[in-house]
Design a protein around this motif. Sequence first.
Motif, PDB file in Angstrom:
ATOM      1  N   GLN A 137       2.148  -0.746   5.312  1.00  0.00           N
ATOM      2  CA  GLN A 137       3.219  -1.495   4.659  1.00  0.00           C
ATOM      3  C   GLN A 137       4.488  -1.416   5.524  1.00  0.00           C
ATOM      4  O   GLN A 137       5.148  -2.425   5.774  1.00  0.00           O
ATOM      5  N   ASP A 170       2.012   2.748   2.440  1.00  0.00           N
ATOM      6  CA  ASP A 170       1.726   3.650   3.556  1.00  0.00           C
ATOM      7  C   ASP A 170       2.256   3.070   4.869  1.00  0.00           C
ATOM      8  O   ASP A 170       3.081   2.158   4.880  1.00  0.00           O
ATOM      9  N   GLU A 171       1.723   3.592   5.989  1.00  0.00           N
ATOM     10  CA  GLU A 171       2.200   3.175   7.305  1.00  0.00           C
ATOM     11  C   GLU A 171       2.001   1.677   7.535  1.00  0.00           C
ATOM     12  O   GLU A 171       2.775   1.038   8.239  1.00  0.00           O
ATOM     13  N   THR A 183       0.827  -1.206   0.000  1.00  0.00           N
ATOM     14  CA  THR A 183       0.000   0.000   0.000  1.00  0.00           C
ATOM     15  C   THR A 183       0.862   1.257   0.000  1.00  0.00           C
ATOM     16  O   THR A 183       0.348   2.356  -0.196  1.00  0.00           O
TER      17      THR A 183
END
Length: 464
Positions: free
Chosen positions: A218, A215-216, A213
């Motif tokens: 991941q 983002d956080e 993703t």
Amino acid sequence: MRPLPIRVRLTASYFLVLCLAFGAFSVLAFFEVRGSIHSAVDEGLRDRAADIQELLERQWSPEQVKRELAAGSSVRGEDDILQIAETRGEWAYSSVAALHYRLQLAKSGKAGDKFQFFTMYSEGMPLRILNGQLRTGDKTYDVQIAAPMDDFYDAVNRFGLLLLLSVPLLLLVASAGGYWLSRKAVAPVGEIARAAQSIGEHELSKRLPILQTGDELQSLSETLNEMFGRLERAFKRVTQFTADASHELRTPVALMLTRTEIALRKERSEADYRETIVRIHQELERTSALIENLMTLARADSGSDALQVASTNLNEVLLEISEPARLLAEEKSIRYEQRLPEMPLHINGNAPALRRLFLILIDNAVKYTPRQGRISVVLDACDGAAMTEIRDSGVGISSSGLPHIFERFYRADESRSRESGGTGLGLSIAKWIVDAHQGKISVASKVGEGSVFRIEIPLSEGDC
Ligand code: ADP
């Protein structure tokens, strides 16, 4: 009490914030609309007052003015609610609508006062009233003009009702959307937690699925995977260490058992018993050294043996060990040289650990150097570090063995090391001590020619 799930807490906070925002917006919008309507109506009333002022200034006869006002009223229809009276005189006029609403003309205002506006109910009708005085020449008139507000208030109330009905509906829709979004956002965390739960101590090689993703989430799964990697390596190291340690301990114990069994098989001479006891004593010495080394490494691993450091003069440390080092070397007729600089070299160090480090390296040099060989220890300062070189003219280490010599229980030549009392842990302990001093240890060696162990430890601030 179990705390509520994060998605519920998120939605509740979201709902509260929206309630406050929508509530404040509705109240503001309602009063703003009402205020604007009042301003617009007041403006109309003011215009009408200006018309009347103009009429009064025409210097018409009182009857003519009345007719004109009545005509104005009829043009405007019944809504023209108007009363006017001379402040000091008899002349007065009231429109039909003003009489209908039984308005009282206030006589208290002073000439030149600003108009006063207010709202009142009369005969069930909300009226916006202008009260004030008009002046023409030497005459002043009290005037009262009113506007019915029922239509406006109906519209404002409809707007209020619309807000009252639509705001809760909007809140519901927005909160449902917020709940759906937070559920969607938090769902992968649940997946990660479930996957992490499934990783037991025997499945440390398993990894979490990486959500691509960007983002956080991941980065969370990647971080957890890195942590599992570190745990796996640590776990393997501990398991390996335990297995190796048991193996190492089994050998001397088995040897001692065999020796005692053989000795006890029949009656022996005193010299034979002595011989057996001497051998067992040698094995016990070796086992005791092994246990000592194992405990040092176990404490180092657990972090409970953090070295206390203080400003230490490395020259002094090397001077202190020169006597035992020389004795060790002399036992094998090895020439021992030590070259130390004139000036003291201070490092942040732990003197007993440093003595142990140098003795391990000198002991190895002696062990793996044949009789008549040479060993030299040189200390010098180099690029802000104290550099110690321990050089021997011994058997050397093969290039295949070099990368492994700092591993626990590694011995390049098993039988030679065992014969000379080696445990295969000396260099691991040496490396741990160097690491604890933020230093570096390296080795260069050639088979048949000898080895050089180099240790660099940063000098304390003042000595750089
Ligand atoms: P050991 O107790 O067997 O000496 P160490 O951890 O101190 O264990 O050393 C590991 C291995 O590295 C030794 O078994 C030996 O083969 C090799 N080694 C260490 N120092 C030297 C040296 N100065 N010369 C040659 N080989 C060495």
